[in-house]
Every structure is written in C-alpha cells, then in structure tokens.
Design a protein around this motif. Sequence first.
Motif, short mmCIF file in Angstrom:
data_model
loop_
_atom_site.label_atom_id
_atom_site.label_comp_id
_atom_site.label_asym_id
_atom_site.label_seq_id
_atom_site.Cartn_x
_atom_site.Cartn_y
_atom_site.Cartn_z
N CYS A 282 0.63 -1.38 0.11
CA CYS A 282 0.17 0.72 -0.42
C CYS A 282 1.38 1.24 0.09
O CYS A 282 1.87 1.27 1.03
N HIS A 283 0.53 2.40 -0.83
CA HIS A 283 1.63 3.50 -0.91
C HIS A 283 0.58 4.50 -0.54
O HIS A 283 0.69 5.58 -0.63
N CYS A 284 -0.75 4.56 0.10
CA CYS A 284 -1.18 5.56 0.45
C CYS A 284 -0.16 6.22 1.35
O CYS A 284 0.29 6.26 1.91
N GLN A 285 -0.79 7.70 1.59
CA GLN A 285 -0.24 8.53 2.21
C GLN A 285 -0.32 8.34 3.71
O GLN A 285 1.32 7.83 4.81
N THR A 286 -0.99 7.35 4.53
CA THR A 286 -1.27 7.68 5.20
C THR A 286 -0.97 7.11 5.73
O THR A 286 0.13 6.25 6.93
N CYS A 287 -0.52 5.12 5.27
CA CYS A 287 0.45 4.57 5.40
C CYS A 287 1.89 4.70 5.65
O CYS A 287 2.40 4.32 6.34
N ARG A 288 2.06 5.63 4.56
CA ARG A 288 3.46 5.90 3.99
C ARG A 288 3.65 6.74 5.41
O ARG A 288 5.10 6.22 6.12
N THR B 298 -8.27 7.77 10.77
CA THR B 298 -9.31 8.06 9.44
C THR B 298 -10.65 8.14 10.80
O THR B 298 -10.28 6.71 11.43
N TRP C 265 -3.39 1.77 -4.24
CA TRP C 265 -2.99 3.98 -4.31
C TRP C 265 -1.88 4.09 -4.66
O TRP C 265 -1.18 5.01 -4.18
N SER D 5 -2.00 6.45 -6.48
CA SER D 5 -2.20 7.06 -7.34
C SER D 5 -1.17 8.24 -6.32
O SER D 5 -0.56 9.84 -6.25
N HIS D 6 -0.26 8.19 -4.80
CA HIS D 6 -0.16 8.40 -3.74
C HIS D 6 1.71 8.26 -3.62
O HIS D 6 1.98 8.49 -2.84
N GLU D 7 1.93 7.31 -4.69
CA GLU D 7 3.31 6.84 -4.88
C GLU D 7 4.36 8.28 -4.79
O GLU D 7 4.63 9.09 -5.14
#
Length: 133
Positions: free
Chosen positions: A24-30, A63, A108, A110-112
Amino acid sequence: MRGSCLCGTVRYEATRLAGPIVHCHCQTCRKAHSAAFTSTARADRADFRWTAGDEARGAFESTPGKLRHFCTRCGTHLVAEWVAQPQVILRVATLDDDPGARPSAHIWLSHEVPWLEYTADVPSFTEALPPKA
C-alpha cells in the motif's frame, strides 16, 4: 502465524490470511510507517488474537473509524482495523513466520512518492552499504 513488535513486548497470532498481500502506497500508510509503502494483508477477526503486551499497546484513529495499533515502547505499527469491518489489517513485515503467500499487487499508486525507483541500475546489497574506499 505469530507476529510481534521490534522490542517483542506486543505479540499477536493469526491463524490464516483472509486476502492477498498488497503493498500500500497511500499517504497515511507511508506516514504511519515512515516508508515508501507498507505490505498488508487481511485476517478475519475470528482468526486473530493479541497474545502479549496489552499494557504497551496503543491505538491512533488515523481516519474516522480506522484504528492503527502500535507498541507504545518501540513504536512498531502492527495492525490496523476498520472497527465496523469483520477483518483486521496485518502489517506483514511484523510477522515472525512466513505467511506462505507473496505480494500480488501495489495499491494507491496515485500516492506513490516520486523518488521511489524500481530500476535495475539502483545497486542492491545483501546487507549494509559497503564501506567507502
């Protein structure tokens, strides 16, 4: 499968995975993992249990309705959950055992981050960088 935090205080067990492993590349995971992406997999709540470290387990609602559980001693993020859903989301890197599955997708994108490189010209080493000459 057993999993644990960096200091070994908080531990859990999951009988089986209930879905694929994904990166997962989403901003919150990052942000939560201080990494370009995190590897996750779902487990049914009936197949998951905390086995040690309740006193050191913290949670953060990143979230509305989503809790991220972590060790308050070493900071390791172990599991996330949508409280109204029937599964938890394991952080696969915290497993102490091989789950027997391999990643099947990146999500995700799109957040990479723009600096992440998958090219063969980025050197790889089996351990740390070699000392400078």
